[in-house]
Motif scaffolding. Structure first.
Motif, PDB file in Angstrom:
ATOM      1  N   ALA A 199       0.853  -1.195   0.000  1.00 20.48           N
ATOM      2  CA  ALA A 199       0.000   0.000   0.000  1.00 20.48           C
ATOM      3  C   ALA A 199       0.877   1.229   0.000  1.00 20.48           C
ATOM      4  N   GLU A 200       0.470   2.213  -0.770  1.00 15.10           N
ATOM      5  CA  GLU A 200       1.253   3.443  -0.849  1.00 15.10           C
ATOM      6  C   GLU A 200       1.397   4.055   0.539  1.00 15.10           C
ATOM      7  N   ASP A 201       0.233   4.217   1.176  1.00 16.01           N
ATOM      8  CA  ASP A 201       0.226   4.761   2.528  1.00 16.01           C
ATOM      9  C   ASP A 201      -0.226   3.654   3.480  1.00 16.01           C
ATOM     10  N   ARG A 202       0.750   2.921   3.972  1.00 13.67           N
ATOM     11  CA  ARG A 202       0.465   1.742   4.772  1.00 13.67           C
ATOM     12  C   ARG A 202      -0.379   2.057   6.008  1.00 13.67           C
ATOM     13  N   GLU A 203      -0.051   3.169   6.628  1.00 13.44           N
ATOM     14  CA  GLU A 203      -0.754   3.558   7.852  1.00 13.44           C
ATOM     15  C   GLU A 203      -2.228   3.817   7.577  1.00 13.44           C
ATOM     16  N   ALA A 204      -2.501   4.588   6.527  1.00 12.82           N
ATOM     17  CA  ALA A 204      -3.892   4.897   6.164  1.00 12.82           C
ATOM     18  C   ALA A 204      -4.620   3.617   5.780  1.00 12.82           C
ATOM     19  N   TYR A 205      -3.929   2.760   5.061  1.00 14.25           N
ATOM     20  CA  TYR A 205      -4.526   1.501   4.621  1.00 14.25           C
ATOM     21  C   TYR A 205      -4.946   0.653   5.818  1.00 14.25           C
ATOM     22  N   LEU A 206      -4.021   0.458   6.756  1.00 11.73           N
ATOM     23  CA  LEU A 206      -4.326  -0.374   7.924  1.00 11.73           C
ATOM     24  C   LEU A 206      -5.466   0.215   8.741  1.00 11.73           C
ATOM     25  N   ALA A 207      -5.441   1.538   8.904  1.00 10.14           N
ATOM     26  CA  ALA A 207      -6.491   2.187   9.696  1.00 10.14           C
ATOM     27  C   ALA A 207      -7.854   1.984   9.040  1.00 10.14           C
ATOM     28  N   ARG A 208      -7.900   2.066   7.703  1.00 12.35           N
ATOM     29  CA  ARG A 208      -9.159   1.876   6.984  1.00 12.35           C
ATOM     30  C   ARG A 208      -9.644   0.427   7.126  1.00 12.35           C
ATOM     31  N   VAL A 209      -8.733  -0.517   6.977  1.00 14.74           N
ATOM     32  CA  VAL A 209      -9.118  -1.930   7.095  1.00 14.74           C
ATOM     33  C   VAL A 209      -9.692  -2.196   8.485  1.00 14.74           C
ATOM     34  N   ARG A 234      -8.913   4.798  -1.014  1.00 17.28           N
ATOM     35  CA  ARG A 234      -9.750   5.808  -1.686  1.00 17.28           C
ATOM     36  C   ARG A 234     -11.222   5.600  -1.386  1.00 17.28           C
ATOM     37  N   ASN A 235     -11.516   4.520  -0.660  1.00 20.11           N
ATOM     38  CA  ASN A 235     -12.911   4.267  -0.294  1.00 20.11           C
ATOM     39  C   ASN A 235     -13.791   4.073  -1.527  1.00 20.11           C
ATOM     40  N   ARG A 236     -13.379   3.157  -2.389  1.00 16.28           N
ATOM     41  CA  ARG A 236     -14.048   2.963  -3.665  1.00 16.28           C
ATOM     42  C   ARG A 236     -14.510   1.523  -3.768  1.00 16.28           C
ATOM     43  N   ASP A 237     -15.732   1.319  -4.122  1.00 15.46           N
ATOM     44  CA  ASP A 237     -16.227  -0.009  -4.476  1.00 15.46           C
ATOM     45  C   ASP A 237     -15.539  -1.148  -3.726  1.00 15.46           C
ATOM     46  N   ILE A 238     -15.755  -1.176  -2.446  1.00 11.20           N
ATOM     47  CA  ILE A 238     -15.066  -2.212  -1.680  1.00 11.20           C
ATOM     48  C   ILE A 238     -15.967  -3.386  -1.370  1.00 11.20           C
ATOM     49  N   GLY A 239     -17.061  -3.478  -2.109  1.00 12.14           N
ATOM     50  CA  GLY A 239     -17.916  -4.636  -1.934  1.00 12.14           C
ATOM     51  C   GLY A 239     -18.876  -4.442  -0.788  1.00 12.14           C
ATOM     52  N   THR A 240     -19.679  -5.458  -0.570  1.00 10.87           N
ATOM     53  CA  THR A 240     -20.682  -5.324   0.477  1.00 10.87           C
ATOM     54  C   THR A 240     -20.433  -6.360   1.548  1.00 10.87           C
ATOM     55  N   GLY A 241     -19.465  -6.082   2.333  1.00 13.73           N
ATOM     56  CA  GLY A 241     -19.177  -6.993   3.432  1.00 13.73           C
ATOM     57  C   GLY A 241     -20.233  -6.862   4.502  1.00 13.73           C
ATOM     58  N   TYR A 242     -20.242  -7.809   5.360  1.00 16.81           N
ATOM     59  CA  TYR A 242     -21.231  -7.861   6.432  1.00 16.81           C
ATOM     60  C   TYR A 242     -21.153  -6.611   7.311  1.00 16.81           C
ATOM     61  N   ALA A 243     -19.956  -6.313   7.762  1.00 16.82           N
ATOM     62  CA  ALA A 243     -19.766  -5.202   8.696  1.00 16.82           C
ATOM     63  C   ALA A 243     -20.107  -3.879   8.038  1.00 16.82           C
ATOM     64  N   GLU A 244     -19.700  -3.779   6.772  1.00 18.68           N
ATOM     65  CA  GLU A 244     -19.903  -2.526   6.061  1.00 18.68           C
ATOM     66  C   GLU A 244     -21.390  -2.251   5.885  1.00 18.68           C
ATOM     67  N   GLY A 245     -22.113  -3.294   5.459  1.00 20.10           N
ATOM     68  CA  GLY A 245     -23.548  -3.145   5.268  1.00 20.10           C
ATOM     69  C   GLY A 245     -24.225  -2.707   6.546  1.00 20.10           C
ATOM     70  N   LEU A 246     -23.814  -3.332   7.624  1.00 19.06           N
ATOM     71  CA  LEU A 246     -24.388  -3.044   8.932  1.00 19.06           C
ATOM     72  C   LEU A 246     -24.109  -1.591   9.318  1.00 19.06           C
ATOM     73  N   ALA A 247     -22.874  -1.172   9.130  1.00 17.35           N
ATOM     74  CA  ALA A 247     -22.465   0.183   9.511  1.00 17.35           C
ATOM     75  C   ALA A 247     -23.253   1.202   8.701  1.00 17.35           C
ATOM     76  N   ARG A 248     -23.404   0.930   7.401  1.00 16.20           N
ATOM     77  CA  ARG A 248     -24.075   1.882   6.542  1.00 16.20           C
ATOM     78  C   ARG A 248     -25.550   1.984   6.929  1.00 16.20           C
ATOM     79  N   ARG A 249     -26.153   0.827   7.199  1.00 24.95           N
ATOM     80  CA  ARG A 249     -27.543   0.820   7.576  1.00 24.95           C
ATOM     81  C   ARG A 249     -27.741   1.648   8.841  1.00 24.95           C
ATOM     82  N   GLU A 250     -26.844   1.445   9.789  1.00 27.25           N
ATOM     83  CA  GLU A 250     -26.979   2.174  11.042  1.00 27.25           C
ATOM     84  C   GLU A 250     -26.821   3.669  10.833  1.00 27.25           C
ATOM     85  N   GLU A 251     -25.852   4.049  10.046  1.00 20.44           N
ATOM     86  CA  GLU A 251     -25.621   5.460   9.771  1.00 20.44           C
ATOM     87  C   GLU A 251     -26.878   6.106   9.207  1.00 20.44           C
TER      88      GLU A 251
END
Ligand code: ATP
Ligand code: MG
Length: 307
Positions: A199-209, A234-251
């Motif tokens: 990852a170009e910016d390893r720190e940002a990458y790990l924090a996002r993951v 870049r927060n682009r098309d990262i699929g619809t993982g379980y956690a992500e879907g849940l987080a988005r729904r809650e938001e």
């Protein structure tokens, strides 16, 4: 498996129960690491007693065959079936002698009872995925729980299935929560190493993951293995993982709730105001507003959530 993080407390709880001869139900949604934890505990379980490892409970006939095979490997004899050199042949002989699932189950329960009475620690029976349990299996599992120590992994909804309460009542329950941010980070770093992610910016990458995964180990793995580092940062098309879907729904759900509440409140206030002032139009409009609010708000909410 080379990386395994956390789960100290939960692992200890499972081992404590199993060693006391009490069965355990390990409960968590998919990807939380039930199978990974059981695999991690396997040597400790095996040091304590014979471990009969089976994949899943349903279909029940396949489970019984799995169990027969595990018992064969552990040299636990089933009445009327001699040990030959070929487990497949013995499996067939067993299937012929005990034709229905009912008779098969009974023969295994009897064999395990005899084994338990032979003076050794009774067998530990692990089912890696017991979510397929049905009411009709419950009497057999209860019978098995009396002659072996059950360790069953399930999704939390499974615990609410009809006619299964009698089984869960007999087992200690261990829940797996998401990993802590620190543990999630540790896992992410190890997996980045393992899969050689650059990852170009390893720190940002790990924090996002770490934040996207919500501490669900299966999600951490999915993000690192199958989504490009650039897309994650870049927060682009990262699929619809379980956690992500849940987080988005809650938001979305939370953002929308106050708006709906205020709209409903305005309609109710208009109705009372109309009544107090004797303004029929306002009263009727408020009433229509309340009705619309009641009928539409669930849909409105869903429509926004689904988008
Ligand atoms: N504590 C952990 N440390 C490292 N990796 C883990 C941990 N827990 C789970 N994993 C990894 O996360 C992935 C999902 O875990 P696992 O398959 O055990 O989940 P599960 O709860 O059994 O899911 P399912 O309900 O679908 O069977 C696996 O690749 C596993 O290796
Ligand atoms: Mg599993």
């Amino acid at each position: 498996m080379s990386v395994f993080v956390g789960r100290k407390e939960e692992g200890r709880a499972v081992l404590l129960s199993a060693r006391a001869g009490r069965g355990v139900v390990l409960s968590a949604p998919p990807g939380y690491g039930k199978s990974a934890l059981l695999e991690e505990l396997r040597p400790a379980l095996e040091a304590w007693s014979v471990v009969l490892w089976t994949e899943k409970l349903a279909p029940f006939g396949a489970f019984l065959r799995d169990l027969f095979r595990a018992m064969w490997d552990a040299r636990i004899p089933v009445e009327g079936v001699d040990f030959s050199k070929d487990p497949e042949k013995d499996l067939q002989a067993w299937g012929k002698r005990y034709s229905s699932n009912e008779e098969k189950a009974k023969s295994l329960v009897r064999a395990l009872r005899r084994y338990a009475e032979s003076g050794v620690n009774r067998a530990t029976l692990v089912v890696d995925d017991a979510t397929g349990v049905t009411g009709s299996m419950v009497p057999w599992l209860v019978a098995l729980s009396e002659v072996a120590t059950l360790v069953l992994a399930v999704h939390p909804e499974t615990l609410r299935k009809a006619n299964t309460k009698r089984l869960w009542m007999r087992l200690d329950r261990v829940d797996l929560p998401p990993l802590s941010p620190r543990e999630t980070r540790e896992l992410a770093e190890a997996l980045v190493e393992r899969y050689g992610v650059v990852a170009e910016d390893r720190e940002a990458y790990l924090a996002r993951v770490v934040s996207l995964s919500g501490g669900i180990p299966g999600e951490v793995e999915r993000l690192i293995r199958y989504v490009s580092a650039e897309d994650i940062v870049r927060n682009r098309d990262i699929g619809t993982g379980y956690a992500e879907g849940l987080a988005r729904r809650e938001e979305r759900g939370i953002a929308l709730a106050p708006i709906l509440l205020v709209a409903g409140g305005v309609a109710i206030a208009a109705r009372y105001l109309g009544l107090a002032r004797g303004e029929m139009d306002l009263y009727v409009a408020g009433g229509i507003g309340v009705a619309a609010f009641v009928v539409l708000s669930p849909w409105l909410r869903k429509a926004v959530v689904v988008r």
